[in-house]
Design a protein around this motif. Structure first.
Motif, PDB file in Angstrom:
ATOM      1  N   ASP A 104      34.624  38.018  46.727  1.00 32.13           N
ATOM      2  CA  ASP A 104      35.762  38.722  47.773  1.00 32.13           C
ATOM      3  C   ASP A 104      35.861  40.105  47.144  1.00 32.13           C
ATOM      4  O   ASP A 104      36.355  40.205  46.023  1.00 32.13           O
ATOM      5  CB  ASP A 104      37.075  37.743  47.848  1.00 32.13           C
ATOM      6  N   ALA A 105      36.041  41.096  47.923  1.00 33.77           N
ATOM      7  CA  ALA A 105      36.405  42.489  47.576  1.00 33.77           C
ATOM      8  C   ALA A 105      37.691  42.643  46.890  1.00 33.77           C
ATOM      9  O   ALA A 105      37.930  43.199  45.888  1.00 33.77           O
ATOM     10  CB  ALA A 105      36.437  43.412  48.836  1.00 33.77           C
ATOM     11  N   PHE A 106      38.637  41.733  47.017  1.00 33.85           N
ATOM     12  CA  PHE A 106      40.002  41.603  46.581  1.00 33.85           C
ATOM     13  C   PHE A 106      39.945  41.360  45.012  1.00 33.85           C
ATOM     14  O   PHE A 106      40.487  41.813  44.178  1.00 33.85           O
ATOM     15  CB  PHE A 106      40.851  40.381  47.128  1.00 33.85           C
ATOM     16  N   GLU A 107      38.917  40.413  44.802  1.00 30.65           N
ATOM     17  CA  GLU A 107      38.473  40.111  43.128  1.00 30.65           C
ATOM     18  C   GLU A 107      37.656  40.952  42.679  1.00 30.65           C
ATOM     19  O   GLU A 107      37.366  40.649  41.393  1.00 30.65           O
ATOM     20  CB  GLU A 107      38.081  38.640  43.215  1.00 30.65           C
ATOM     21  N   ALA A 108      36.687  41.734  43.388  1.00 29.78           N
ATOM     22  CA  ALA A 108      35.665  42.413  42.800  1.00 29.78           C
ATOM     23  C   ALA A 108      35.838  43.274  41.675  1.00 29.78           C
ATOM     24  O   ALA A 108      35.445  43.141  40.623  1.00 29.78           O
ATOM     25  CB  ALA A 108      34.888  43.058  43.914  1.00 29.78           C
ATOM     26  N   ALA A 140      33.530  49.328  48.417  1.00 34.32           N
ATOM     27  CA  ALA A 140      34.101  48.372  47.801  1.00 34.32           C
ATOM     28  C   ALA A 140      33.491  47.375  46.835  1.00 34.32           C
ATOM     29  O   ALA A 140      34.113  47.060  45.916  1.00 34.32           O
ATOM     30  CB  ALA A 140      34.982  47.203  48.774  1.00 34.32           C
ATOM     31  N   TYR A 304      38.589  43.097  55.401  1.00 39.64           N
ATOM     32  CA  TYR A 304      38.338  42.222  54.495  1.00 39.64           C
ATOM     33  C   TYR A 304      36.899  41.773  54.203  1.00 39.64           C
ATOM     34  O   TYR A 304      36.343  41.327  55.360  1.00 39.64           O
ATOM     35  CB  TYR A 304      39.437  40.862  54.657  1.00 39.64           C
ATOM     36  N   TRP A 374      40.361  45.574  51.619  1.00 35.19           N
ATOM     37  CA  TRP A 374      41.651  44.974  51.043  1.00 35.19           C
ATOM     38  C   TRP A 374      40.811  44.910  49.401  1.00 35.19           C
ATOM     39  O   TRP A 374      40.281  43.696  49.121  1.00 35.19           O
ATOM     40  CB  TRP A 374      41.863  43.488  51.526  1.00 35.19           C
ATOM     41  N   SER A 375      40.982  46.255  48.511  1.00 39.82           N
ATOM     42  CA  SER A 375      40.325  46.050  47.285  1.00 39.82           C
ATOM     43  C   SER A 375      40.732  47.278  46.679  1.00 39.82           C
ATOM     44  O   SER A 375      40.482  48.432  47.196  1.00 39.82           O
ATOM     45  CB  SER A 375      38.959  46.052  47.409  1.00 39.82           C
ATOM     46  N   GLU A 376      41.757  47.089  45.855  1.00 39.84           N
ATOM     47  CA  GLU A 376      42.388  48.460  45.169  1.00 39.84           C
ATOM     48  C   GLU A 376      42.506  48.200  43.658  1.00 39.84           C
ATOM     49  O   GLU A 376      43.750  47.459  43.023  1.00 39.84           O
ATOM     50  CB  GLU A 376      43.652  48.790  45.629  1.00 39.84           C
TER      51      GLU A 376
END
Length: 419
Positions: A104-108, A140, A304, A374-376
């Motif tokens: 997931d981009a959030f965890e990447a 991302a 997402y 959603w990735s920062e």
């Protein structure tokens, strides 16, 4: 930065030593898996978190198509249905991770930083057509010019509106944020709320930064800035003053699709996942979708995304790339996204399947080119948890928004500093 990240806590040197002893991360190993020679079969492991029955059927078909075209490669697919990232991290640490897996981009950012994800630049050939991917989605999974994954699908956010409710109230589909707030007030009547809102950062990041503020700055929380507070204050006012916005849980449902389907809210901001849900669960609701209302004349939305990535310790990197490139290539992606449960990250596939012109999905596809993914940074999970806890207190009227976010920012940065 102090390092107590999950991998470092168990010893990076131990992981590297294990890789060297097993020979699994060397260049020779990556080139010696016989994936192209045809002299023996290679089994590539793939891990993901599954999906609904239709998605599982589509993935199975895609994998069967791949194996039919690559007679010397078998794919062993494993579904990790609970605590996916915790399981994946443990396996990667122990040297037993799959060759290819969902990320997931959030965890990447945090996982890429540990070094367990293989950079893919050297595997890419001209016919893979990297330019075909929607740029924000590809970005991302890139760090310092290196690409660590190719996005397999995504969803943006769009405005879902009840056509009958808007028509009965004489309300046009709002195109600006001011029009949206006014429409929500007018649509709130007879036990129906104008806006069913999810009061969490993942859904409101786009709005939080609409006045030029940065929720995250230098990998630290920055959401107590005046620009961010001013951007989010209308949500608080819609709930506590106008009474035109409501959280789904306040009316006995669990999420935006449900409050919209039960017609307890005339408008919600949701993703592509709501379309099949509404079709299956609330087929009688007549609704439309539109791009999110502009703020200060600027378009914005969230995206997402999930990528296929390669384990840096894989012993079968050539075969792993064959699989990864097929799944994110035009043919594999067309099969996987053909039913619209997931949107294709390749522009050409979206056009071929007609999603860019689709009455419901078109606004979602349109948002991909300008979306905020959603990735920062590596600390977004910490930042998000602290934001959500305190924002909700302001949303419920327990304290002023600026005060709540100031406390949340302080706590988030304290946790980041102590890592």
């Amino acid at each position: 930065m102090k390092s107590k990240k999950w991998l470092a806590s168990l010893g990076v040197t131990s992981l590297l030593a294990a890789s060297i002893l097993s020979g699994c991360s060397s260049d020779d190993a990556s080139k010696g898996d016989s994936s192209s020679s045809g002299d023996k079969k290679v089994t590539v492991t793939l891990a993901g978190w599954g999906g609904n029955p239709t998605e599982e059927k589509l993935l199975k078909q895609t994998l069967e198509d791949f194996e039919a075209k690559h007679k010397n490669i078998d794919v062993k697919y494993e579904v990790i249905s609970e605590q996916y990232m915790d399981v994946m991290k443990t396996r990667l640490i122990g040297g037993k991770g799959p060759d290819v897996f969902y990320l997931d981009a959030f965890e990447a950012p945090a996982l890429i930083e540990t070094g367990v994800v293989e950079p893919l630049n050297d595997y890419v050939t001209d016919d893979f057509d990297v330019e075909d991917f929607e740029k924000p989605l590809l970005d991302a999974f890139q760090v310092d010019g290196k690409t660590y994954g190719f996005p397999k699908d995504y969803s943006t956010l769009a405005l879902f509106y009840n056509k009958k409710m808007l028509a009965d109230a004489g309300v046009e589909v709002p195109k600006t944020w001011d029009e949206f707030q006014a429409a929500a007030k007018k649509l709130t009547k007879n036990g129906v709320y104008g806006y069913g809102v999810a009061p969490e950062l993942a859904r409101m990041y786009w709005l939080a930064q609409s006045n030029g503020g940065d929720v995250v700055k230098d990998d630290k929380a920055n959401f107590a800035s005046k620009e961010v507070v001013d951007s989010l204050q209308p949500i608080i006012d819609m709930h506590n003053k106008d009474k035109s916005a409501v959280e789904p849980k306040e009316v006995g449902v669990t999420w935006g699709g449900e409050i919209f389907g039960q017609e307890k809210a005339a408008m919600v901001i949701e993703g592509n996942w709501a379309i099949p849900f509404l079709k299956d669960t609330f087929p009688g609701v007549d609704y439309g979708t539109a791009e999110l209302p502009t703020v200060n004349g600027k378009k914005s939305t969230m995206a997402y995304s999930v990528a296929y990535v390669m384990n840096a310790a894989s012993e079968k990197k050539e075969a792993a790339w064959e699989l990864l490139s097929y799944l994110t290539g035009k043919e594999g992606m067309e099969t996987w996204t053909s039913k619209g449960y997931a949107l294709p990250t390749r522009k050409s596939v979206a056009e071929k399947l007609g999603f860019d012109k689709d009455e419901l999905r078109g606004p979602l596809v349109a948002g991909a080119s300008y979306a905020t993914v959603w990735s920062e940074g590596t600390n977004l999970p910490i930042i998000t948890n602290n934001f959500n806890n305190q924002f909700l207190s302001a949303f419920l009227g327990d304290r002023p928004l600026d005060e709540a976010l100031k406390e949340a920012e302080k706590q988030a940065n304290s946790e980041i500093q102590s890592k």
